[in-house]
Design an enzyme around this catalytic site. Structure first.
Site, PDB file in Angstrom:
ATOM      1  N   TYR A 147      61.216  77.254  52.713  1.00 52.39           N
ATOM      2  CA  TYR A 147      61.516  76.070  52.426  1.00 52.39           C
ATOM      3  C   TYR A 147      62.433  76.072  53.119  1.00 52.39           C
ATOM      4  CZ  TYR A 147      59.525  77.543  47.748  1.00 52.39           C
ATOM      5  OH  TYR A 147      58.533  77.893  46.899  1.00 52.39           O
ATOM      6  N   LYS A 198      49.343  86.164  53.308  1.00 56.64           N
ATOM      7  CA  LYS A 198      47.668  85.862  52.923  1.00 56.64           C
ATOM      8  C   LYS A 198      47.299  85.914  54.094  1.00 56.64           C
ATOM      9  CE  LYS A 198      44.560  82.864  51.452  1.00 56.64           C
ATOM     10  NZ  LYS A 198      43.724  83.052  50.730  1.00 56.64           N
ATOM     11  N   ASP A 230      46.025  84.934  46.683  1.00 60.82           N
ATOM     12  CA  ASP A 230      45.220  84.543  45.364  1.00 60.82           C
ATOM     13  C   ASP A 230      45.167  85.439  44.507  1.00 60.82           C
ATOM     14  OD1 ASP A 230      43.703  85.357  47.557  1.00 60.82           O
ATOM     15  OD2 ASP A 230      42.400  83.689  47.752  1.00 60.82           O
ATOM     16  N   ASP A 254      58.477  82.726  45.409  1.00 63.72           N
ATOM     17  CA  ASP A 254      58.254  81.787  43.938  1.00 63.72           C
ATOM     18  C   ASP A 254      57.174  81.280  43.047  1.00 63.72           C
ATOM     19  OD1 ASP A 254      60.012  79.143  43.009  1.00 63.72           O
ATOM     20  OD2 ASP A 254      59.705  77.555  43.890  1.00 63.72           O
ATOM     21  N   ASP A 258      57.057  83.307  38.355  1.00 63.26           N
ATOM     22  CA  ASP A 258      56.758  82.156  37.187  1.00 63.26           C
ATOM     23  C   ASP A 258      55.900  82.613  36.796  1.00 63.26           C
ATOM     24  OD1 ASP A 258      59.479  80.579  38.148  1.00 63.26           O
ATOM     25  OD2 ASP A 258      58.054  78.800  38.031  1.00 63.26           O
TER      26      ASP A 258
HETATM   27  C1  IPM Z   1      64.677  79.195  42.098  1.00 62.94           C
HETATM   28  C2  IPM Z   1      63.149  77.567  41.447  1.00 62.94           C
HETATM   29  C3  IPM Z   1      63.940  77.303  42.724  1.00 62.94           C
HETATM   30  C4  IPM Z   1      63.200  77.167  44.329  1.00 62.94           C
HETATM   31  C5  IPM Z   1      64.132  75.653  42.986  1.00 62.94           C
HETATM   32  C6  IPM Z   1      64.695  75.212  41.645  1.00 62.94           C
HETATM   33  C7  IPM Z   1      64.372  75.043  44.363  1.00 62.94           C
HETATM   34  O1  IPM Z   1      62.112  76.789  41.375  1.00 62.94           O
HETATM   35  O2  IPM Z   1      65.037  79.899  41.860  1.00 62.94           O
HETATM   36  O3  IPM Z   1      62.422  79.538  41.859  1.00 62.94           O
HETATM   37  O4  IPM Z   1      62.250  77.735  44.746  1.00 62.94           O
HETATM   38  O5  IPM Z   1      63.602  78.178  44.107  1.00 62.94           O
HETATM   39 MG    MG Z   2      60.776  79.050  41.268  1.00 65.15          MG
END
Ligand code: IPM
Ligand code: MG
Length: 370
Positions: A147, A198, A230, A254, A258
């Site tokens: 990032y 990985k 994975d 990230d 999620d």
């Molecule tokens: C998170 C979000 C952010 C990230 C985005 C909004 C930049 O997805 O905090 O997980 O990728 O870190």
């Molecule tokens: Mg995120």
């Protein structure tokens, strides 16, 4: 510590940000009164609210407020309808959120994923895969990897042909410091850490695994396991109860956070902490809900404020060491859930003891339970 005045920057942002922030502030004020805390909460615009107020996703005055504060309570930023109307590097995600993470060196992101028994219905997995309810912690490195790595460009290499480059880069020191955060977190939990990489393909993965293995020697009480990313994505679905602390680099964290969040039934329940270095008694941090701006339900009193409220509890715990006040908020949330109050995202019509409520009613009930 509690006698000291604590300065909190409250940046609500866009979409549902303002309405869930309002409830979190309500709860903070309740816990402040109850525990005799001196909390000074100052609000400032960020994201599209910042662009509309001062022409920038992170207005100078907002950044200055953050610099003078002891912690940042953050809402959420970005509006998919408006984002494409400005250049990528000025959009709220990059210009405000990533900028704040980098500016304040917030390298350690803690994302607890908890599925209480009472919300078993909201989890996409069958009940027999949920154990006694799920409880894991994703520790995500937040200021390195793809990032932020340079070069990061898109170039034209022939007519109609572009080439995009992102760079994955980690140093030993960056991996060491996040590994320490992970092992220390595991010591306060079930003493297991699963490190994600990985290493079969990426140089970064090999270094990650070596460094984590070395840091582990300082934590003999912790069981360390390495897992390819994975496989980890699959294991989270098949047997999430095997995980306690899940340690990841930035992008893997990230994605997996999620996925793990989905197990808790609703993003509306999940707080997070992004921590920098500690100076004296205070660890500077930014605290935000895991969900986004949810523009579809914004302004309708439908959003679940619990993630924002639990983020405020994490702030009291991690930035200020106010363990009792933080626990009071966690407990008030648990009480209100046990009493059957549900926003739409966690409502189950078959549960006769459940009562559907709006954002402000949920916040009122949690504040009252403090
Ligand atoms: C998170 C979000 C952010 C990230 C985005 C909004 C930049 O997805 O905090 O997980 O990728 O870190
Ligand atoms: Mg995120």
């Amino acid at each position: 510590m509690s006698s000291k005045n604590l300065n909190i920057a409250a940046l609500a942002g866009d979409g549902i940000g303002p309405e869930v922030m309002r409830e979190a502030i309500k709860v903070l004020q309740a816990v402040g009164r109850k525990n005799g805390l001196q909390l000074t909460i100052t609000e400032a615009p960020v994201g599209w609210a910042g662009i509309d107020a001062a022409g920038k996703a992170l207005p100078d005055a907002t950044l200055e407020l953050c610099r003078k504060s002891d912690a940042i309570l953050f809402g959420s930023v970005g509006l998919p309808d408006r984002d494409p109307t400005i250049p990528k590097d000025q959009r709220p995600e990059r210009a405000a959120l990533l900028r704040l993470r980098k500016e304040f060196g917030l390298f350690a992101n803690l994302r607890p994923v908890v599925l209480p028994k009472a919300l078993a219905h909201a989890c996409p997995l069958k009940v027999d895969r949920q154990g006694d309810g799920l409880n894991l912690l994703v520790v995500r490195e937040l200021t390195g990897g793809m990032y932020f790595g340079q070069p990061k460009t898109t170039e034209t290499i022939a007519p109609g042909q572009q080439r995009a480059i992102d760079t994955m880069v980690y140093t030993t020191a960056e991996i060491e410091r996040i590994a320490h955060v992970g092992f220390k977190a595991a010591q306060l939990r079930r003493k297991k850490l699963t490190s994600i990489d990985k290493a079969n393909v990426l140089e970064n993965g090999v270094l990650w695994r070596d460094v984590v293995t070395r840091v582990h020697k300082e934590y003999p009480d912790i069981t360390l396991e390495h897992m390819f990313v994975d496989n980890a994505a699959m294991q989270l679905m098949l047997k999430p109860t095997q995980f306690d602390v899940v340690l990841c680099e930035n992008m893997f964290g990230d994605i997996l956070s999620d996925e793990a969040a989905a197990l808790a039934g609703s993003l509306g329940m999940l707080p997070s902490a992004s921590l920098g270095n500690t100076s004296g008694e205070i660890t500077f941090g930014l605290y935000e809900p895991a969900g986004g701006t949810a523009p579809d339900i914004a302004g309708k009193n439908l959003a679940n404020p619990i993630a924002q409220i639990l983020s405020a509890a994490m702030m009291l715990r991690y930035s200020f060491g106010l363990t009792a006040a933080a626990a009071a908020i966690d407990q008030a949330v648990a009480t209100v859930i046990a009493a059957g109050l549900r926003t739409g995202d966690i409502f189950n019509a078959e549960d006769k003891s459940a009562r559907r409520v709006g954002t402000s009613e949920m916040g009122d009930a949690i504040a009252a339970a403090i």
